[in-house]
Motif scaffolding. Structure first.
Motif, PDB file in Angstrom:
ATOM      1  N   SER A 171       1.083  -1.140  -0.020  1.00 17.77           N
ATOM      2  CA  SER A 171       0.083  -0.111   0.014  1.00 17.77           C
ATOM      3  C   SER A 171       0.693   1.297  -0.037  1.00 17.77           C
ATOM      4  O   SER A 171       2.191   1.093   0.420  1.00 17.77           O
ATOM      5  CB  SER A 171      -0.759   0.155   1.280  1.00 17.77           C
ATOM      6  N   TYR A 188       1.888   4.894   1.481  1.00 16.16           N
ATOM      7  CA  TYR A 188       1.969   5.556   2.534  1.00 16.16           C
ATOM      8  C   TYR A 188       2.569   6.937   2.406  1.00 16.16           C
ATOM      9  O   TYR A 188       3.438   6.915   1.906  1.00 16.16           O
ATOM     10  CB  TYR A 188       2.573   4.882   3.588  1.00 16.16           C
ATOM     11  N   LYS A 232      -1.763   6.168   5.650  1.00 17.29           N
ATOM     12  CA  LYS A 232      -2.142   5.114   4.606  1.00 17.29           C
ATOM     13  C   LYS A 232      -2.903   6.057   3.559  1.00 17.29           C
ATOM     14  O   LYS A 232      -3.873   6.585   3.680  1.00 17.29           O
ATOM     15  CB  LYS A 232      -2.846   4.006   4.861  1.00 17.29           C
ATOM     16  N   LYS A 290       5.993   3.008  -0.298  1.00 17.70           N
ATOM     17  CA  LYS A 290       5.111   1.893  -0.530  1.00 17.70           C
ATOM     18  C   LYS A 290       5.492   0.865   0.676  1.00 17.70           C
ATOM     19  O   LYS A 290       6.654   0.474   0.902  1.00 17.70           O
ATOM     20  CB  LYS A 290       5.094   1.046  -1.764  1.00 17.70           C
TER      21      LYS A 290
END
Ligand SMILES: [Zn+2]
Length: 50
Positions: free
Chosen positions: A18, A20, A48, A30
């Motif tokens: 994900s 961030y 996030k 990531k």
């Protein structure tokens, strides 16, 4: 019909990373997993965004 290998391969690539943003130095990176730390300043104060 055992296509488990394909499914796992897709999951690892798409679901575990994900994006961030570090709230301390505004670095965007990531991250993987639950406890994500900023690679630049090692802060866990991240948000996030992806
Ligand atoms: Zn940082």
């Amino acid at each position: 019909m055992c296509s488990v290998g394909d499914v796992v391969g897709i999951d690892v690539k798409t679901l575990s990373t994900s994006e961030y943003e570090c709230l301390d130095c505004n670095n965007k990176f990531k991250g993987i997993g639950k406890r994500v730390k900023c690679p630049a300043c090692k802060s866990s104060n991240v948000n996030k965004i992806g």
